[in-house]
Write an enzyme that holds these catalytic residues in place. Structure first.
Site, PDB file in Angstrom:
ATOM      1  N   CYS A   1      -0.224  52.354  69.173  1.00 18.52           N
ATOM      2  CA  CYS A   1       0.406  53.490  69.832  1.00 18.52           C
ATOM      3  C   CYS A   1      -0.198  54.757  69.236  1.00 18.52           C
ATOM      4  O   CYS A   1      -0.134  54.957  68.027  1.00 18.52           O
ATOM      5  CB  CYS A   1       1.909  53.520  69.597  1.00 18.52           C
ATOM      6  SG  CYS A   1       2.681  51.899  69.368  1.00 18.52           S
TER       7      CYS A   1
ATOM      8  N   GLU B   1       6.722  62.313  74.709  1.00 20.43           N
ATOM      9  CA  GLU B   1       5.415  61.847  75.163  1.00 20.43           C
ATOM     10  C   GLU B   1       5.421  61.432  76.626  1.00 20.43           C
ATOM     11  O   GLU B   1       6.414  60.940  77.148  1.00 20.43           O
ATOM     12  CB  GLU B   1       4.970  60.647  74.311  1.00 20.43           C
ATOM     13  CG  GLU B   1       4.764  60.986  72.858  1.00 20.43           C
ATOM     14  CD  GLU B   1       4.253  59.810  72.043  1.00 20.43           C
ATOM     15  OE1 GLU B   1       3.539  60.057  71.060  1.00 20.43           O
ATOM     16  OE2 GLU B   1       4.567  58.655  72.379  1.00 20.43           O
TER      17      GLU B   1
END
Length: 303
Positions: A159, A221
Site C-alpha cells: 500500500c 486517499e
C-alpha cells in the site's frame, strides 16, 4: 571558523522471514516459478509530458520544509525513524479532488497530518496491491514498527502512493499508478520488476476513504485497487515490513475473526478491511477463474 562535526549512524541489518507465528494456520510460502498471469491487454500509450502544476502553498508546507531542514534535535518530529523521516519529507504525493482530477502536490508529511485532512487539504492518490501466487493465495504484510501511520498492522501486499513525477502521473490506463506499484513492490518487499510486469496489474476500481491513525496522523486517499497473479521472489525491507505471509480464504477469515475479537493485539489496516468487507471475497472467485476483467469498472467507491 567553526568546525563542522559529523556522526556516523549505524543501522543494523535485519533478516525477515515468512511468518509462521501469525495466529492462524500456516500455508506454504514455497511456490513454483512458472507463473500464471493475466492476458496482457493491448494498450497504446502516448509519450507525453506531465502537466506543470504549481505546488499547493500553505502554512503547513512551510512548516514541513522547516522540519525537514532543521537539525534532528530541533525538528518537531525528532523521534521519527530516519528512513521514514526522509520519505515523509522528500516524497511528493499527488493531490486530487474527489473525482480523481489532479489539483496539485504536497509532501507525504503534510498529506498525512490529521489537521490537514480535517481541513480538506490532503486528499491524494494511493494504490493497494493484492498479489496472489499460482495457488491463489494472497500475500499479506505486517507493516514495520517504525511506520508513521498504522505501525505493526496487517494489510494487503503493498500500500503506497504514486508520486508527483512524470512516470507516475500518466492517467491513461492507470499507467502511472501501475509504475508506482512496481516501484514500491521492489522498495518494500524486494520483488524484482521482472516478476511483476507493469501490464500484468489489473486495476479493478478506486476507493475514496478517510481514516485516523493515532490522533496526529491519518489517511485520506483515493485508492486504486490493483490485482495481480504472479509467483515472485521476495527480500522484504525491514524499514518497511515486519513480516509477510501467504493466506488462503479460510486463513484470511480466521485472521478477521481474531482481529475482531482483539486476540493477541492483532490489527488490520482500515483500507484493507474496507476492501475485505466490500469486494475481496467476490473478486477472489474471479482471480481463480481468470475473469477479473469482468469486474473491472474503475468506479470510484465512496466508503
Amino acid at each position: 571558523m567553526p568546525v563542522a562535526t559529523c556522526r556516523l549512524l549505524y543501522i543494523p541489518t535485519t533478516t525477515i522471514r515468512l511468518s509462521s507465528s501469525l495466529p492462524f494456520s500456516s500455508s506454504s510460502s514455497s511456490v513454483p516459478r512458472n507463473s500464471r498471469s493475466f492476458p496482457s491487454p493491448t494498450l497504446t500509450f502516448r509519450s507525453t509530458r506531465s502537466p506543470i502544476l504549481g505546488r499547493v502553498l500553505s502554512s503547513s508546507t512551510s512548516a514541513s520544509h522547516a522540519a525537514a531542514t532543521a537539525p534532528m534535535g530541533d525538528a518537531p518530529d525528532a523521534g521519527m525513524d530516519a528512513v521514514q523521516r526522509r520519505l515523509m519529507f522528500e516524497d511528493e504525493c499527488i493531490l486530487v479532488n474527489e473525482d480523481d482530477k489532479v489539483v496539485g502536490h504536497d509532501s507525504k508529511y503534510n498529506c498525512h497530518l490529521w489537521e490537514n485532512i480535517e481541513k480538506g487539504n490532503a486528499l491524494h492518490r494511493a494504490f493497494s496491491v493484492f498479489l496472489f501466487n499460482s495457488k491463489y493465495e494472497l500475500l499479506l504484510q505486517q507493516r514495520s514498527a517504525t511506520k508513521v501511520t498504522f505501525p505493526l498492522v496487517w494489510t494487503n501486499t503493498c500500500c503506497s502512493h504514486p508520486l508527483y513525477r512524470e512516470t507516475e502521473l500518466v492517467d491513461e490506463a492507470s499507467l502511472g499508478v501501475r509504475n508506482a506499484a512496481q516501484r514500491k513492490l521492489l522498495d518494500e518487499l524486494g520483488i524484482p520488476a521482472e516478476d511483476v510486469p507493469v501490464d500484468q496489474f489489473m486495476p479493478l476500481g478506486r476507493m475514496l476513504y478517510k481514516a485516523p491513525s493515532d490522533g496526529k496522523w491519518g489517511e485520506h486517499e483515493l485508492d486504486y485497487l490493483l490485482f495481480i497473479v504472479r509467483d515472485v521472489s521476495m527480500k522484504p525491507n525491514p524499514d518497511e515490513v515486519a513480516e509477510v505471509k501467504y493466506v488462503n480464504r479460510e486463513e484470511l477469515r480466521e485472521l478477521l475473526r481474531k482481529a475482531d475479537a482483539g486476540e493477541g493485539g492483532l490489527k488490520l489496516s482500515p483500507w484493507f478491511r474496507l476492501v475485505v468487507d466490500n469486494f475481496l471475497f467476490k473478486w477472489w472467485d474471479h482471480v481463480e477463474k481468470g475473469t477479473l476483467k469482468d469486474v473491472a469498472d474503475m468506479e470510484i467507491h465512496r466508503l
